[in-house]
Design an enzyme around this catalytic site. Sequence first.
Site, PDB file in Angstrom:
ATOM      1  N   GLU A  69      52.615  22.226   9.668  1.00  0.00           N
ATOM      2  CA  GLU A  69      53.588  23.037   8.936  1.00  0.00           C
ATOM      3  C   GLU A  69      53.827  22.521   7.520  1.00  0.00           C
ATOM      4  O   GLU A  69      54.789  22.912   6.872  1.00  0.00           O
ATOM      5  CB  GLU A  69      54.901  23.137   9.715  1.00  0.00           C
ATOM      6  CG  GLU A  69      54.832  24.161  10.836  1.00  0.00           C
ATOM      7  CD  GLU A  69      56.166  24.427  11.490  1.00  0.00           C
ATOM      8  OE1 GLU A  69      56.284  25.481  12.142  1.00  0.00           O
ATOM      9  OE2 GLU A  69      57.084  23.600  11.383  1.00  0.00           O
ATOM     10  N   ASP A 118      56.827  20.648  20.703  1.00  0.00           N
ATOM     11  CA  ASP A 118      57.307  19.547  19.871  1.00  0.00           C
ATOM     12  C   ASP A 118      57.900  18.430  20.719  1.00  0.00           C
ATOM     13  O   ASP A 118      57.725  17.243  20.424  1.00  0.00           O
ATOM     14  CB  ASP A 118      58.349  20.060  18.874  1.00  0.00           C
ATOM     15  CG  ASP A 118      57.759  21.024  17.864  1.00  0.00           C
ATOM     16  OD1 ASP A 118      56.547  20.917  17.593  1.00  0.00           O
ATOM     17  OD2 ASP A 118      58.499  21.868  17.350  1.00  0.00           O
ATOM     18  N   ALA A 162      62.812  20.530  28.351  1.00  0.00           N
ATOM     19  CA  ALA A 162      63.205  21.150  27.080  1.00  0.00           C
ATOM     20  C   ALA A 162      63.303  22.663  27.163  1.00  0.00           C
ATOM     21  O   ALA A 162      64.018  23.267  26.359  1.00  0.00           O
ATOM     22  CB  ALA A 162      62.217  20.750  25.987  1.00  0.00           C
TER      23      ALA A 162
END
Length: 300
Positions: free
Chosen positions: A137, A250, A280
Site C-alpha cells: 500500500e 493483516d 480477528a
Amino acid sequence: MPPITVVGSVNRDLVLTVADLPRPGETVLARGFVEGVGGKGANQAVAAARLGSQVRLVARIGADGEPIRRVLAAEGVDLDAVLTAPDATTGIASVVVDRAGENTIVVNPGANAVLSVEDLPQWLARTPGEVVLVQHEVAAEVVAAAVLRAREQGGTVVLNPAPARPVDAAVLAAVDVLVPNLGELAALLGAEPVSGPAAARDLLERADLPCGAVVVTLGADGALVKQPGRPGVHLPAPVVDAVDTVGAGDTFCGALADALARGADLPAAAARAVRAASLAVTGLGAQSSMPYPAQLDAVP
C-alpha cells in the site's frame, strides 16, 4: 527479543455495515457505522504490538493525523519514523461490510503516496534478528528499497504482496517469507485464480518463485506453508462466527512476524497466525478485534 519494523500505510477507516453489498447503481441503507485506524502498515504493527512485540512503524500521515498518532501510541507502537506530510491528508479507506462478513473497500492513498525511499530510516534492520514486514500500500520503489536494505543488514524480510501487483525478481529473491492470499499468489504467477487448499498446494508445487518460503493465507481454510525442498503443509483454521473479515490478513501478518521474532519456526509461527486471524474476524473493524496473548493462547 528482536524488534519488528513495519513499513507501510496508515488510513482512517470508515466502516459501514449493511445487510447485502450494493449492486452497481444501487443505494442501500447502512445498519451501523464505525470509524477507526487502519491501513495495512498500521494494522500489522498493532497486531504484532498487541502480542507483546516491540514494533516500529515507518509511514506517512497527513496534517490531520494527530488523532491517529495518539491511537497508535496507545497501542505501544514506536512512531519515531511516522512522518507528517503537511500538504496531504491521511489516507482514507471506505469499507462496506455485509451480514456474512464479506466486504468491499475503496482507498484514497493520501499521505501514503508521499512516503519515499528517503523516508526509510538508516537503522532499518540493524538489530540482530530484526523482522522487517512490508506490504504494497506504498510505492513500489519504497517496498523494493525496504526489502533490499533489510536483506543487506541481515534482517528477516516478510513481504505481504497486497494489493496484488508485479514484484521484481531481485526483490522477491531478497524475501525470506512471502505472504500472499490465493488471488495475490495467482497474480504473481500469472495464473488463473484458484480456490481451496488442494488447488493452492498444486499451484505452489508448480510455482517458480525466487523467494525463500511462501505462506498462502486461505481465509476460513487457514493457511498453506511451503518451504524450499519440503512439501506444502496445510494449517486449518478453527471454526468461528465471522462478523467482519477486514484486517484478518493483516492480523495474520502481524502475528506471524511476532512469532518469528520470538524464534518460532515457520510452520509454528504460521499456525499461531492462523489462530490470531480467526479471532480477528469475530468483531467489527480492522483493529478492534485483534487478539491479545491471553485470547490467542486460549484458542486450541
